[in-house]
Write an enzyme that holds these catalytic residues in place. Sequence first.
Site, mmCIF file in Angstrom:
data_model
loop_
_atom_site.group_PDB
_atom_site.id
_atom_site.type_symbol
_atom_site.label_atom_id
_atom_site.label_comp_id
_atom_site.label_asym_id
_atom_site.label_seq_id
_atom_site.Cartn_x
_atom_site.Cartn_y
_atom_site.Cartn_z
ATOM 1 N N HIS A 34 0.841 -1.185 0.000
ATOM 2 C CA HIS A 34 0.000 0.000 0.000
ATOM 3 C C HIS A 34 0.883 1.245 0.000
ATOM 4 C CE1 HIS A 34 1.018 0.121 4.239
ATOM 5 N NE2 HIS A 34 0.448 -1.050 4.443
ATOM 6 N N HIS A 37 4.036 1.226 2.211
ATOM 7 C CA HIS A 37 5.180 0.528 1.620
ATOM 8 C C HIS A 37 5.804 1.363 0.500
ATOM 9 C CE1 HIS A 37 2.675 -2.992 3.049
ATOM 10 N NE2 HIS A 37 3.833 -3.249 3.629
ATOM 11 N N GLY A 147 8.972 0.804 8.461
ATOM 12 C CA GLY A 147 8.006 1.821 8.853
ATOM 13 C C GLY A 147 7.889 1.959 10.359
ATOM 14 N N GLU A 148 7.633 3.175 10.809
ATOM 15 C CA GLU A 148 7.465 3.433 12.243
ATOM 16 C C GLU A 148 6.122 2.936 12.763
ATOM 17 O OE1 GLU A 148 8.282 7.581 12.849
ATOM 18 O OE2 GLU A 148 10.456 7.297 12.672
ATOM 19 N N LYS A 149 5.193 2.542 11.897
ATOM 20 C CA LYS A 149 3.940 1.969 12.403
ATOM 21 C C LYS A 149 4.242 0.723 13.229
ATOM 22 C CE LYS A 149 0.917 -0.360 9.922
ATOM 23 N NZ LYS A 149 0.591 -1.581 10.737
ATOM 24 N N SER A 186 -1.951 -3.640 5.607
ATOM 25 C CA SER A 186 -2.504 -4.689 4.757
ATOM 26 C C SER A 186 -3.704 -5.350 5.423
ATOM 27 C CB SER A 186 -1.429 -5.735 4.451
ATOM 28 O OG SER A 186 -0.330 -5.141 3.783
ATOM 29 N N ARG A 187 -3.715 -5.394 6.754
ATOM 30 C CA ARG A 187 -4.816 -6.042 7.475
ATOM 31 C C ARG A 187 -6.091 -5.197 7.485
ATOM 32 N NH1 ARG A 187 -0.356 -8.205 10.770
ATOM 33 N NH2 ARG A 187 -0.472 -10.493 10.657
#
Length: 280
Positions: A34, A37, A147-149, A186-187
């Site tokens: 997404h 990314h 990623g920081e997520k 993605s989830r």
Amino acid sequence: MQIEKTVAGVKAQVRAWKKEGLSVGLVPTMGYLHEGHKSLIERAVKENDRVVVSIFVNPTQFGPTEDLESYPRDLNADSILCEEAGAALIFAPEVSEMYAEDFTTYVNTSGVTAELCGKSRPIHFRGVCTVVNKLFNIATPDRAYFGEKDAQQLAVIRRMVRDLNMNVDIVGCPIIREADGLAKSSRNTYLSPEERQAALVLSRAIKAGKAMVQSGEKDGEKVLDEMKRIISEEPLARIDYVEMVKWDTIEVHHRVDGPVLVAIAVFIGKTRLIDNFIQE
């Protein structure tokens, strides 16, 4: 752009690039890419001569009751996104290419994996560190992008690289959000329309907590209590954790007196989502 499915093929291509004096960036992913990314890939393209994107749903980081089989996959769409972002090579191996039948060697970490996701997903970071170590050995990147997520994952990878003297720079990149604030994941595709609306409670809680800290609140308990209150008002939400930890060590720490990570994991229906903010 190449799509390579073998370890030997990736190694050969990277060796050829490095013979030319080219730098290599790596973006490890599990696919179903997404905009989050894409932002990692685009950053890597800016900072390296060639970029490898790995697309591999890694079985060793999933627990027995987790969503390994149902995790979304779409290599064709992923390939289009990677090419648009400027990647030079996709590494998309089968499980048998990454793990021999009698595979027994894992990378274990402690301390930094004990809290947050490490509590509720006890084998998760062993799998993450093992596969990332393998990807570093295969692609030998100069820089790798995360990623920081997945903030705890970022901290864990940085610790592994430091502790094992790995010759790669780890670059953390900001969370990318939907227009309404939901962190891209993605989830998110698992969510029904009603659940998708309910999931906004995560970003509302993050926004409120961040505002309290930035306005000068030092008491972590007060920040966390307000975030929990907001989440508890959503009937479809079930809290896994809402925690404040030291950003470098991931130790529970309820005082804003240095760099802290405030992280949440919340089930919306059956889907577990994460979000966070970092106060440097």
